[in-house]
Design an enzyme around this catalytic site. Structure first.
Site, PDB file in Angstrom:
ATOM      1  N   CYS A 272       0.862  -1.177   0.000  1.00  0.00           N
ATOM      2  CA  CYS A 272       0.000   0.000   0.000  1.00  0.00           C
ATOM      3  C   CYS A 272       0.903   1.233   0.000  1.00  0.00           C
ATOM      4  O   CYS A 272       2.124   1.109  -0.046  1.00  0.00           O
ATOM      5  CB  CYS A 272      -1.012  -0.003   1.143  1.00  0.00           C
ATOM      6  SG  CYS A 272      -0.337   0.102   2.786  1.00  0.00           S
TER       7      CYS A 272
ATOM      8  N   CYS B  76      -4.593  -0.704  -1.941  1.00  0.00           N
ATOM      9  CA  CYS B  76      -5.126   0.657  -1.975  1.00  0.00           C
ATOM     10  C   CYS B  76      -5.356   1.211  -3.375  1.00  0.00           C
ATOM     11  O   CYS B  76      -5.648   2.383  -3.518  1.00  0.00           O
ATOM     12  CB  CYS B  76      -4.147   1.579  -1.242  1.00  0.00           C
ATOM     13  SG  CYS B  76      -2.511   1.625  -1.989  1.00  0.00           S
TER      14      CYS B  76
END
Length: 173
Positions: free
Chosen positions: A8, A80
């Site tokens: 992420c 993400c």
């Protein structure tokens, strides 16, 4: 054995939770790491909500994706939507997935818990699929090749067919 990288942006919340779950669920069946594009620190609330479910990530550290070699992994999970920013060699791995899970940073603890539970479900599915892959990748005999399993199976099948034929002859009489 599957080698999984969770990525992420900051390697502070989602990827750390995913790494914690994968280690707990996968045991010695998987190798797991997490990293970020712009690593910072492991978020205290991520540590807290994982402790609530019995997983200690307090010793995890935030790491850069640059510190890892893509060839050391065969599954890469972007948590993400940051996959578009990953170096190309990471995107070309056989098992790239982009889960696009909400960022809990700056949100109340309830959001951290919801995100944690969503990650837990996805990691559980990933781990169960990974364990199933161990059975699927066992080499089947080539056409015409005989092995002890095939021979035993065929013998049982013939025996079963003979019994069904025998019973059918009485039913039709």
């Amino acid at each position: 054995m599957k080698r999984i990288m969770f990525v992420c942006t900051k390697n502070s919340c989602r990827s750390q939770m995913a790494e914690g779950f994968a280690r707990a669920m996968g045991g010695d069946q998987v190798i797991v790491a997490s990293a970020g594009l712009n690593p910072t620190h492991v978020h205290p609330m991520a540590i807290q909500v994982m402790a609530e479910v019995g997983i200690d990530i307090s010793q995890h550290t935030s790491k850069s994706i640059q510190a890892f070699n893509p060839q050391d992994f065969n599954i890469v999970i972007s948590l993400c939507g940051c996959g578009v920013f990953l170096p190309t060699e990471w995107l070309l791995l056989e098992g790239f997935q982009d889960w696009q899970i909400d960022d809990p940073d700056g949100q109340p603890i309830e959001v951290f818990r919801r995100v944690r539970d969503e990650i837990k479900d996805k990691v559980s599915q990933l781990i169960s699929t990974t364990k199933l892959d161990q059975f699927i990748t066992v080499r089947a005999p080539y056409h015409g090749e005989k092995d002890s399993f095939s021979l035993a199976f065929n013998a049982k099948l013939q025996d079963f067919s003979t019994r069904v034929s025998y019973i059918a002859s009485f039913v039709s009489s």
